[in-house]
Write a protein that holds these residues in place. Structure first.
Motif: not given
Ligand code: SF4
Ligand code: SF4
Ligand code: SF4
Ligand code: SF4
Lengths: 156, 425
Positions: A88, A148, A81-85, B192, B162-164, B35-37, A120, B155, A103, B159-160
């Motif tokens: 980071v 995730p 989903t491109g969350c970036g976890n 999730d 948690l990471s950002k 960019v996320c989904a 993404s 999630t 982040g 979507i971002r």
């Protein structure tokens, strides 16, 4: 695209089952290609000019980021989903990229990083600094742990 | 590498990520970075496949292309004729457009309501009234050591997050990132989020209040008598209460899964009051709404000192709970103008049925179920891509949206269209 499977590779092989490569079928050769036990150039038929387009395509499909074999890290873009976890959380990624550490996304010109998100989807840029590749090798699984969606799986 | 645009802001959700890099080539978007989904659509498919490129008017039952000038004029004529016009939407447009919308509603003695009031608006109003702070996301990144996710699954929705901001980044006082933080999630189903959480509390539907009450009791020093509350064993509840008590700076994120009934809200507010009385710092972050839902409430407050909605038929204007739905039920709307929302997709069916007899004018950049049933459709730019403006992040921080591309020829922004309606009427 999903995780690469043997059938995708097979479809691009000559499908003659000529055994020149030493395998009994093209499918068997495809499976070994997937597992990186054989090399593309070991199918002589594929080197013929009429298979050039297939050869190029296969080469691209099979071109893993440097270190992929040793690290066993796989990434299924369909699930991502491109969350970036991963970008980071991965400690070496954060070490070579201050933005990632805090982040944010990495600078497009940073070519040391392992992960980045493009359009993404996470991409593995290179694995040279992965803890599973660069000595002292450790059994790091942080990216897999914090993904995730299970897009990242470490296969060993 | 083509032309690089940095610090682009994504309007995919109320996080308004401002680190996006867009690579342009020949005036088109080639690649997006970071960019996320959820946000990606506005840079790609939406910009092409479902894009609206001409104003439309329903003539003999079919939507047909008309000119911009005609669309503006028709809209003004309809507004002038209407006895009870109503302006609705606003969560997904710029602050500048929201201000013009409020002025328009005032000018036409109309009603105005925001699509996310039943979630974000009400919550913000009540938190405000009790002086409960929404911490800045940067503060969370730098300092938060406890993250409670209640009825929300970032999630999928933010979507971002948690990471950002929330879990993984290393901040000033959280330099080991996730190792400096504890996450707890409360939900009626497995999500999730389970992967990141030290405690996962899977409660029965509707039991949020009971669990929160139990936590309040323990924090107040009382003891629990029941063995299981809301499907959770007492021991677990004590453990979570202790984690809360020991937090230096906690944040409670809550979303759709925490039903915003008055009872539930009262309990939530009491939870914040209780922890604050005990000197425990816990901030509230509602995870709901469009990318600029917060902006509407701020602008309305600035303009007419109301927070949720305004009925300009009375003077001074008044505020009504569930304004749109109540007005629809009482047959009090004869023209609906929709900006920055898609009510037909988002409201329950029995409410949508009430729309059937009301002419709708919809301003949007893409086809939606709402534009499909509209009498007039006015196409607009994609904010943050083809037009600039301001949006308020979920923690009230104003974020400047950039224009990185020229819009398709003859397409104006929400702000410009609303301004034309204001000036030409
Ligand atoms: S040499 Fe090539 S064509 Fe022949 S069996 Fe092996 S894979 Fe198939
Ligand atoms: S295994 Fe560890 S070092 Fe390697 S990419 Fe994943 S997180 Fe990074
Ligand atoms: S953590 Fe997983 S889902 Fe998130 S960007 Fe990385 S691969 Fe994609
Ligand atoms: S988290 Fe929200 S603002 Fe950030 S990139 Fe995703 S959709 Fe856009």
């Amino acid at each position: 695209m999903g995780r690469l499977n043997a059938f995708q590779i097979y479809k691009l092989l000559p499908k003659t089952n000529c055994k020149e490569c030493g395998e009994s079928t093209c499918m068997a050769f495809a499976t070994k290609l997937l597992n990186q036990e054989r090399k593309l150039d070991e199918c002589p038929i594929l080197l013929e000019s009429k298979y050039q387009a297939n050869y190029e395509q296969l080469k691209e499909l099979l071109a893993p980021a440097e270190g992929a074999l040793e690290t066993g890290i796989t990434l299924d873009e369909d699930l991502c989903t491109g969350c970036g976890n991963c970008v980071v959380a991965c400690p070496p990624n954060a070490r070579v990229c201050d933005a990632c550490k805090g982040g944010s996304g990495p600078d497009p010109s940073n070519d040391k990083i392992i992960f980045r998100v493009l359009d993404s989807k996470a991409k593995i840029v290179n694995l040279k600094i992965c803890r599973r590749y660069e000595p002292p090798i450790t059994n790091c699984r942080i990216c897999e742990m914090y993904c995730p969606t299970r897009a990242i799986e470490i296969l060993r | 590498m083509g032309d690089l645009q940095s610090n682009v802001v994504c309007t995919g959700c109320s996080l308004l990520c401002d680190d996006i890099v867009v690579e342009l080539e020949n005036g088109k978007i080639k690649t997006t970075h970071h960019v996320c989904a959820r946000g990606y659509g506005r840079y790609y498919q939406i910009a092409f496949k479902y894009r609206l490129l001409s104003p439309l008017k329903r003539i003999n039952g079919k939507q047909q292309e008309i000119s911009y000038e005609d669309a503006i004029q028709e809209t003004i004529d309809l507004l002038k004729k209407a006895k009870n016009p109503f302006f609705y939407g606003w969560a997904s447009t710029t602050s500048e457009a929201q201000q013009k919308g409020i002025q328009l509603a005032q000018k036409f003695k109309a009603g105005i309501d925001c699509a996310t009031n039943s979630t974000t608006g009400i919550v913000l109003q009540q938190l405000n009234a009790k002086n409960i702070q929404i911490p800045q996301l940067e503060d969370i990144k730098d300092n938060a050591d406890l993250l409670l996710f209640w009825g929300c699954n970032p999630t999928a929705s933010h979507i971002r997050l948690l990471s950002k901001f929330a879990l993984l980044p290393r901040g000033a006082n959280t330099d080991r990132g996730i190792e400096d933080r504890v996450a707890i999630s409360v939900d009626i189903r497995k999500t999730d989020m389970t992967k990141f959480s030290e405690e996962i509390l899977q409660i029965e539907p509707g039991e949020d209040k009971a669990l929160l009450e139990a936590l309040i009791q323990i924090i107040q020093g009382k003891s629990l008598t029941e063995d299981i509350i809301a499907n959770i064993p007492r021991k677990t509840i004590y453990n979570v209460a202790n984690i809360i008590k020991e937090a230096n700076f906690g944040v409670l994120f809550f979303g759709n899964g925490y039903a915003k009934t008055q009872e539930n809200m009262d309990t939530l507010l009491r939870f914040f009051e209780t922890v604050n009385q005990k000197g425990i710092k816990i901030g509230a972050v509602p995870l709901d709404g469009g990318y600029n839902a917060v902006g509407f409430n701020l602008n309305l407050k600035k303009h007419v000192n109301l927070e949720l909605n305004a009925d300009f038929q009375s003077s001074p204007p008044t505020q009504t709970p569930n304004f749109l739905i109540e007005s629809l039920k009482q047959d009090k709307i004869d023209l609906l103008v929709v900006v920055g929302a898609d009510p037909i997709s988002n409201l329950p069916f029995h409410v949508c049925k009430l729309f059937a007899k009301i002419p709708i004018i919809c301003i949007d950049y893409q086809q939606t179920p709402t534009t499909k049933v509209s009498h007039i459709v006015i196409p607009t730019t994609i904010p943050g891509v083809e037009s600039a403006g301001t949006a308020y992040r979920l923690d009230y921080k104003p974020i400047t949206l950039k224009k990185i591309l020229e819009p398709p020829e003859g397409i104006y922004s929400d702000e410009e269209i609303l301004n034309a309606l204001l000036e030409q009427s």
